[in-house]
Structure formats: structure tokens, C-alpha cells
Design a protein around this motif. Structure first.
Motif, PDB file in Angstrom:
ATOM      1  N   GLY A   1       9.529 -20.761 -44.663  1.00 39.59           N
ATOM      2  CA  GLY A   1      10.370 -20.204 -43.713  1.00 39.59           C
ATOM      3  C   GLY A   1       9.535 -19.323 -42.726  1.00 39.59           C
ATOM      4  N   ILE A   2      10.656 -18.502 -42.154  1.00 43.81           N
ATOM      5  CA  ILE A   2      10.060 -17.429 -41.369  1.00 43.81           C
ATOM      6  C   ILE A   2      10.436 -15.877 -41.921  1.00 43.81           C
ATOM      7  CG2 ILE A   2      10.362 -16.596 -38.764  1.00 43.81           C
ATOM      8  CD1 ILE A   2      10.728 -19.372 -38.267  1.00 43.81           C
ATOM      9  N   GLN A   3       9.497 -15.302 -41.566  1.00 42.12           N
ATOM     10  CA  GLN A   3       9.791 -13.793 -42.174  1.00 42.12           C
ATOM     11  C   GLN A   3       9.525 -12.891 -41.037  1.00 42.12           C
ATOM     12  OE1 GLN A   3       7.324 -13.295 -45.494  1.00 42.12           O
ATOM     13  NE2 GLN A   3       8.951 -13.637 -46.901  1.00 42.12           N
ATOM     14  N   PHE A  18      11.272  -5.347 -29.686  1.00 39.77           N
ATOM     15  CA  PHE A  18      10.329  -6.151 -30.299  1.00 39.77           C
ATOM     16  C   PHE A  18      10.466  -6.227 -31.845  1.00 39.77           C
ATOM     17  CE2 PHE A  18       8.929  -3.781 -26.631  1.00 39.77           C
ATOM     18  CZ  PHE A  18       8.297  -4.773 -25.705  1.00 39.77           C
ATOM     19  N   VAL A  19      10.140  -7.682 -32.412  1.00 41.42           N
ATOM     20  CA  VAL A  19       9.903  -7.820 -33.722  1.00 41.42           C
ATOM     21  C   VAL A  19       8.924  -8.694 -33.959  1.00 41.42           C
ATOM     22  CG1 VAL A  19      12.042  -9.380 -34.017  1.00 41.42           C
ATOM     23  CG2 VAL A  19      11.497  -8.239 -36.018  1.00 41.42           C
ATOM     24  N   GLU A  20       8.172  -8.776 -35.091  1.00 38.42           N
ATOM     25  CA  GLU A  20       6.964  -9.541 -35.209  1.00 38.42           C
ATOM     26  C   GLU A  20       7.473 -10.518 -36.323  1.00 38.42           C
ATOM     27  OE1 GLU A  20       2.342  -9.808 -36.147  1.00 38.42           O
ATOM     28  OE2 GLU A  20       3.478  -7.787 -36.169  1.00 38.42           O
ATOM     29  N   VAL A  21       7.517 -11.725 -36.199  1.00 39.56           N
ATOM     30  CA  VAL A  21       7.876 -12.905 -37.315  1.00 39.56           C
ATOM     31  C   VAL A  21       6.489 -13.497 -37.578  1.00 39.56           C
ATOM     32  CG1 VAL A  21      10.176 -12.917 -36.546  1.00 39.56           C
ATOM     33  CG2 VAL A  21       8.555 -14.494 -35.324  1.00 39.56           C
ATOM     34  N   VAL A  22       6.440 -14.015 -38.894  1.00 33.90           N
ATOM     35  CA  VAL A  22       5.429 -14.899 -39.168  1.00 33.90           C
ATOM     36  C   VAL A  22       5.921 -15.934 -39.894  1.00 33.90           C
ATOM     37  CG1 VAL A  22       3.610 -14.876 -41.066  1.00 33.90           C
ATOM     38  CG2 VAL A  22       4.162 -12.819 -39.273  1.00 33.90           C
ATOM     39  N   ALA A  23       5.656 -17.215 -39.689  1.00 38.08           N
ATOM     40  CA  ALA A  23       5.706 -18.481 -40.496  1.00 38.08           C
ATOM     41  C   ALA A  23       4.994 -18.357 -41.710  1.00 38.08           C
ATOM     42  CB  ALA A  23       5.560 -19.518 -39.401  1.00 38.08           C
ATOM     43  N   THR A  24       5.657 -18.537 -42.672  1.00 38.81           N
ATOM     44  CA  THR A  24       4.982 -18.707 -44.255  1.00 38.81           C
ATOM     45  C   THR A  24       4.694 -20.027 -44.406  1.00 38.81           C
ATOM     46  OG1 THR A  24       7.169 -18.462 -45.227  1.00 38.81           O
ATOM     47  CG2 THR A  24       5.772 -16.594 -44.825  1.00 38.81           C
ATOM     48  N   LYS A  25       5.356 -21.206 -43.587  1.00 38.83           N
ATOM     49  CA  LYS A  25       5.099 -22.589 -44.133  1.00 38.83           C
ATOM     50  C   LYS A  25       5.469 -23.409 -42.798  1.00 38.83           C
ATOM     51  CE  LYS A  25       9.699 -23.409 -45.649  1.00 38.83           C
ATOM     52  NZ  LYS A  25      10.397 -23.871 -46.752  1.00 38.83           N
ATOM     53  N   ALA A  46       8.562 -23.366 -33.465  1.00 42.36           N
ATOM     54  CA  ALA A  46       7.777 -24.395 -34.294  1.00 42.36           C
ATOM     55  C   ALA A  46       6.444 -23.906 -34.829  1.00 42.36           C
ATOM     56  CB  ALA A  46       7.518 -25.713 -33.444  1.00 42.36           C
ATOM     57  N   ALA A  47       6.101 -24.177 -36.052  1.00 43.80           N
ATOM     58  CA  ALA A  47       4.761 -23.703 -36.587  1.00 43.80           C
ATOM     59  C   ALA A  47       4.431 -24.762 -37.637  1.00 43.80           C
ATOM     60  CB  ALA A  47       5.212 -22.258 -37.377  1.00 43.80           C
ATOM     61  N   GLY A  48       3.067 -24.769 -37.510  1.00 39.91           N
ATOM     62  CA  GLY A  48       2.486 -25.954 -38.448  1.00 39.91           C
ATOM     63  C   GLY A  48       1.720 -27.081 -37.725  1.00 39.91           C
ATOM     64  N   SER A  49       1.119 -27.902 -38.481  1.00 38.64           N
ATOM     65  CA  SER A  49       0.321 -29.056 -37.748  1.00 38.64           C
ATOM     66  C   SER A  49       1.172 -29.911 -36.872  1.00 38.64           C
ATOM     67  CB  SER A  49      -0.087 -29.718 -38.743  1.00 38.64           C
ATOM     68  OG  SER A  49       0.651 -30.356 -39.595  1.00 38.64           O
ATOM     69  N   GLU A  50       2.483 -30.021 -37.178  1.00 37.81           N
ATOM     70  CA  GLU A  50       3.249 -30.970 -36.137  1.00 37.81           C
ATOM     71  C   GLU A  50       3.805 -30.113 -35.032  1.00 37.81           C
ATOM     72  OE1 GLU A  50       7.619 -33.104 -36.323  1.00 37.81           O
ATOM     73  OE2 GLU A  50       6.530 -32.844 -38.205  1.00 37.81           O
ATOM     74  N   PRO A  52       6.097 -30.067 -31.451  1.00 36.89           N
ATOM     75  CA  PRO A  52       6.964 -30.817 -30.575  1.00 36.89           C
ATOM     76  C   PRO A  52       6.434 -31.418 -29.430  1.00 36.89           C
ATOM     77  CG  PRO A  52       7.456 -28.427 -30.755  1.00 36.89           C
ATOM     78  CD  PRO A  52       6.442 -28.718 -31.645  1.00 36.89           C
ATOM     79  N   ARG A  53       6.966 -32.321 -28.678  1.00 36.50           N
ATOM     80  CA  ARG A  53       6.390 -32.467 -27.383  1.00 36.50           C
ATOM     81  C   ARG A  53       6.835 -31.615 -26.395  1.00 36.50           C
ATOM     82  NH1 ARG A  53       5.209 -35.831 -23.311  1.00 36.50           N
ATOM     83  NH2 ARG A  53       6.723 -36.718 -21.858  1.00 36.50           N
ATOM     84  N   LEU A  54       7.937 -30.827 -26.320  1.00 32.79           N
ATOM     85  CA  LEU A  54       8.270 -29.989 -25.437  1.00 32.79           C
ATOM     86  C   LEU A  54       8.478 -28.335 -26.143  1.00 32.79           C
ATOM     87  CD1 LEU A  54      10.910 -31.568 -23.159  1.00 32.79           C
ATOM     88  CD2 LEU A  54       8.408 -31.083 -22.892  1.00 32.79           C
ATOM     89  N   MET A  55       7.585 -27.694 -26.061  1.00 32.53           N
ATOM     90  CA  MET A  55       7.551 -26.162 -26.730  1.00 32.53           C
ATOM     91  C   MET A  55       7.548 -25.154 -25.489  1.00 32.53           C
ATOM     92  SD  MET A  55       8.383 -25.166 -29.524  1.00 32.53           S
ATOM     93  CE  MET A  55       9.017 -23.673 -29.946  1.00 32.53           C
ATOM     94  N   GLN A  56       8.117 -24.362 -25.272  1.00 33.16           N
ATOM     95  CA  GLN A  56       7.942 -23.284 -24.231  1.00 33.16           C
ATOM     96  C   GLN A  56       8.222 -21.887 -24.981  1.00 33.16           C
ATOM     97  OE1 GLN A  56      11.135 -24.175 -21.424  1.00 33.16           O
ATOM     98  NE2 GLN A  56      12.636 -22.883 -22.414  1.00 33.16           N
ATOM     99  N   PRO A  57       7.373 -20.816 -24.308  1.00 31.40           N
ATOM    100  CA  PRO A  57       7.327 -19.535 -25.065  1.00 31.40           C
ATOM    101  C   PRO A  57       8.568 -18.511 -24.678  1.00 31.40           C
ATOM    102  CG  PRO A  57       5.337 -19.293 -23.201  1.00 31.40           C
ATOM    103  CD  PRO A  57       6.250 -20.883 -23.394  1.00 31.40           C
ATOM    104  N   VAL A  58       9.232 -19.021 -23.704  1.00 31.90           N
ATOM    105  CA  VAL A  58      10.227 -18.141 -23.061  1.00 31.90           C
ATOM    106  C   VAL A  58      11.710 -18.858 -23.040  1.00 31.90           C
ATOM    107  CG1 VAL A  58      11.108 -16.837 -21.005  1.00 31.90           C
ATOM    108  CG2 VAL A  58       8.688 -16.810 -21.909  1.00 31.90           C
TER     109      VAL A  58
END
Length: 126
Positions: A1-3, A18-25, A46-50, A52-58
Motif C-alpha cells: 500500500g501507500i503510507q 505538503f505531505v510525503e507518501v511512500v509506497a510499501t509495495k 503507480a509504484a513498482g516495476s510495472e 503504466p503507459r501514461l503517467m504524469q506528475p501533475v
């Protein structure tokens, strides 16, 4: 998940939080933003090795933001959120520069090279 690993840090004078989030899986989905228990917006994450085709930061509520970042719908114009931004680490592109500025530089230089290459075949004189 995300924490969430830091409390929300507010900067009222700048109108930002501002808040910092970290993907744990590995995870792929939407991060929901709640104010007083009511959902006011989401942001794809999205986090991990997979990847997505389209991902934007904003994700933004502005008209021009929709042109710059078209992968997600805009936020409601009259909502409490004007923009949600993630600072993803830059991908390793080998010898090419990373980030948005790197993409602009590569595109600009490629345009110059292409323009110079077609001058002679199209019989264009400068």
C-alpha cells in the motif's frame, strides 16, 4: 500500500500543503484526497516495476495544465484543490537528459537538426 510518512505541512501564505507518501509495495491506483471526510479530488499513482503507459506528475484545474498534462482529467475548477503534484524520481534515459526540461532540450535540438536536414532537399535558402 501507500503510507503517509509525514504530517501535512501547510504554508498558508503560499496557499500550499505538503505531505510525503511512500509506497510499501507495488501499487497502481488512485490516491484520494479528503477534506472533512468528503472526497475533493484524486491523483493516479503507480509504484513498482510495472509502469503504466501514461503517467504524469501533475493533475491540475487550469486550462493550460490540461494541455501540458492530458493523461488525467482536470480537477474541478471551483474545488478546493488547484493542483496535485508528485515528485517521481527521474528515469534513467542513458545519455539523454531526464525530466521535463531534458525532454524540451532534446525536442528543440532534434527540431533544429531536422530543419537543417530538410533545407537542401526542399531547396530552401536562408
Amino acid at each position: 500500500g501507500i503510507q503517509a510518512i509525514s504530517p501535512i505541512v501547510r504554508s498558508p501564505s503560499a496557499g500550499k500543503a505538503f505531505v510525503e507518501v511512500v509506497a510499501t509495495k507495488s501499487v497502481r491506483g488512485d490516491l484520494r484526497f479528503l477534506i472533512d471526510g468528503k472526497e475533493v479530488g484524486t491523483k493516479a499513482i503507480a509504484a513498482g516495476s510495472e509502469r503504466p503507459r501514461l503517467m504524469q506528475p501533475v493533475r491540475t484545474a487550469s486550462f493550460w495544465g490540461a494541455w501540458l498534462y492530458p493523461a488525467e482529467d482536470t480537477l474541478p475548477a471551483n474545488g478546493p484543490l488547484a493542483e496535485v503534484e508528485f515528485a517521481y524520481p527521474d528515469r534513467d534515459l542513458g545519455f539523454l537528459p531526464g525530466g521535463e526540461m531534458g525532454i524540451l532540450i532534446v525536442f528543440f535540438l532534434a527540431s533544429l537538426v531536422f530543419g537543417a536536414a530538410v533545407l537542401k532537399p526542399l531547396k530552401i535558402q536562408i
